[in-house]
Scaffold this motif. Structure first.
Motif, PDB file in Angstrom:
ATOM      1  N   THR A  74       0.807  -1.229   0.000  1.00 34.19           N
ATOM      2  CA  THR A  74       0.000   0.000   0.000  1.00 34.19           C
ATOM      3  C   THR A  74       0.841   1.280   0.000  1.00 34.19           C
ATOM      4  O   THR A  74       0.292   2.366  -0.072  1.00 34.19           O
ATOM      5  N   SER A  75       2.157   1.152   0.088  1.00 35.01           N
ATOM      6  CA  SER A  75       3.033   2.331   0.088  1.00 35.01           C
ATOM      7  C   SER A  75       2.983   3.032  -1.270  1.00 35.01           C
ATOM      8  O   SER A  75       2.615   2.418  -2.280  1.00 35.01           O
ATOM      9  N   VAL A  80      -0.222   1.621   9.367  1.00 33.75           N
ATOM     10  CA  VAL A  80      -0.927   0.548  10.073  1.00 33.75           C
ATOM     11  C   VAL A  80      -1.663   1.163  11.257  1.00 33.75           C
ATOM     12  O   VAL A  80      -1.073   1.883  12.066  1.00 33.75           O
ATOM     13  N   SER A  81      -2.953   0.879  11.379  1.00 37.42           N
ATOM     14  CA  SER A  81      -3.728   1.405  12.496  1.00 37.42           C
ATOM     15  C   SER A  81      -4.470   0.262  13.179  1.00 37.42           C
ATOM     16  O   SER A  81      -4.205  -0.915  12.931  1.00 37.42           O
ATOM     17  N   GLN A 100      -5.637  -3.254   9.656  1.00 39.13           N
ATOM     18  CA  GLN A 100      -6.313  -2.022   9.238  1.00 39.13           C
ATOM     19  C   GLN A 100      -5.283  -1.046   8.687  1.00 39.13           C
ATOM     20  O   GLN A 100      -4.434  -0.537   9.418  1.00 39.13           O
ATOM     21  N   MET A 101      -5.355  -0.773   7.379  1.00 36.20           N
ATOM     22  CA  MET A 101      -4.401   0.111   6.725  1.00 36.20           C
ATOM     23  C   MET A 101      -5.069   1.429   6.362  1.00 36.20           C
ATOM     24  O   MET A 101      -6.167   1.448   5.802  1.00 36.20           O
ATOM     25  N   LEU A 102      -4.403   2.540   6.693  1.00 40.83           N
ATOM     26  CA  LEU A 102      -4.883   3.870   6.338  1.00 40.83           C
ATOM     27  C   LEU A 102      -4.139   4.360   5.102  1.00 40.83           C
ATOM     28  O   LEU A 102      -2.903   4.287   5.051  1.00 40.83           O
ATOM     29  N   GLU A 118      -8.690   1.694   4.571  1.00 41.15           N
ATOM     30  CA  GLU A 118      -9.530   2.817   4.986  1.00 41.15           C
ATOM     31  C   GLU A 118      -8.940   4.094   4.394  1.00 41.15           C
ATOM     32  O   GLU A 118      -7.825   4.483   4.740  1.00 41.15           O
ATOM     33  N   ARG A 119      -9.674   4.697   3.490  1.00 42.13           N
ATOM     34  CA  ARG A 119      -9.217   5.946   2.880  1.00 42.13           C
ATOM     35  C   ARG A 119      -9.609   7.117   3.776  1.00 42.13           C
ATOM     36  O   ARG A 119     -10.757   7.226   4.195  1.00 42.13           O
TER      37      ARG A 119
END
Length: 329
Positions: A74-75, A80-81, A100-102, A118-119
């Motif tokens: 995702t970079s 990471v959240s 959960q990735m922001l 999660e955008r």
């Protein structure tokens, strides 16, 4: 099967973080695309975790390896959240189903098997853990809490980061108000309850002290009443079977001086151990001796006729005492 030289394998492993790397990095180190594909075949020594992301072993990936893979995939700019960001800091939570990735709103990245996307326009500045970008604790806790439907787990998400000294209840309130208000009603209500129990970093230090004390586990944040249900006082930790209380709050940190005044409790027959909260930081061995000695003394005398109510989840009310014995006997 293409077999890189042993020296090359050592270089590859050294260049990988947690045994995870990218196809781009492997090619930069001289491994051809065909060699990567060959080694990732069924029965091969490597494993493809995500498109373009390689695990340099054939076993099942650990959670940390999955986190690393999700970050690579995702970079740039992902964080990471949620539960995983808290667990990475040592908070003892059960793992969630997905990481959960922001990411920023413009990213086209899609969720995959072991992580969700999660955008958000509020991607926080990350705190790095050996290169893993983690959301700040308050943000991670609130992000996880918004998704949680189980009340007990919701309470853990909001209290354990406080116990472990990662954030304060105020930090959680600020984060909740700063973000999207969707899904915030249950979180807001639970935060009110957390505030009412006064759970703090000192509780975490107290738990560490008790880990070395040969006593049964206490109830926490207890209100002590007479048989007419009138409040006598409060204890931060409470051993109901012997009516022993431990106070480590002070007049400055407690919600009221009356709540921690030991005189009324002593008059009612309660044995109270008082500890300056600064001593908790050093896990003073004398505290262990004081508590052990007080417990032994309390066990020798007849338990006084009092009621005790825990203020911690499931947030007992005055008609749910800790002890259900016949106290008037």
């Amino acid at each position: 099967m293409a077999r890189p030289k042993s020296a090359s394998l050592a270089i590859l492993r050294a260049a990988a973080s947690d045994g995870v790397t990218t196809c781009t990095r492997l090619r930069d180190l001289g491994v051809s695309a065909s060699a990567i594909a060959t080694r990732c075949r069924p029965g091969g020594p490597w494993r493809r975790l995500l498109p373009g992301i390689i695990l340099l072993s054939s076993g099942e990936p650990t959670r940390r390896q999955q986190m690393r893979a999700a970050v690579y995939y995702t970079s740039p700019g992902s964080v990471v959240s949620g539960v995983d960001a808290l667990r990475a800091r040592g908070v003892p939570l059960m793992p969630s189903r997905d990481i959960q990735m922001l990411v920023t709103p413009g990213r086209r990245t899609l969720p995959r098997d072991f992580f969700t996307i999660e955008r958000t326009s509020r991607v926080p500045a990350p705190e790095l853990d050996d290169g893993l970008p983690l959301a700040p604790p308050a943000r991670a806790a609130i992000d996880a809490a918004r998704r949680e439907t189980d009340a007990d787990r919701l309470r853990q998400l909001l209290t354990l980061p406080i116990y472990h000294g990662l954030c304060t209840a105020h930090d959680l309130h600020v984060e909740l108000e700063s973000g999207n208000q969707r899904g915030s009603a249950a979180v807001r209500e639970m935060l009110r309850r957390v505030d009412s129990t006064g759970e703090t970093y000192r509780h975490r230090l107290a738990r560490e002290v008790l880990a070395a004390v040969p006593l049964p586990p206490p109830a926490w944040n207890v209100t002590i009443c007479d048989l007419q249900d009138r409040e006598i006082g409060r204890a931060d930790a409470w051993w109901d079977e012997v009516a022993l209380g431990w106070q480590f709050e002070t007049a400055r940190t407690a919600k009221s001086t009356a709540a921690i005044n030991p005189l009324a409790l002593t008059a009612a027959g309660v044995i109270i151990v008082r500890t300056d909260p600064e001593r908790l930081r050093d896990s003073d061995r004398n505290i262990a001796r004081e508590l052990t000695s007080a417990f032994a003394s309390a066990a020798k005398r007849r338990r006084p006729n009092i009621l005790a109510y825990s203020n911690i989840a499931p947030f007992a009310t005055r008609h749910r005492p800790i002890s259900h014995r016949n106290l008037t006997a």
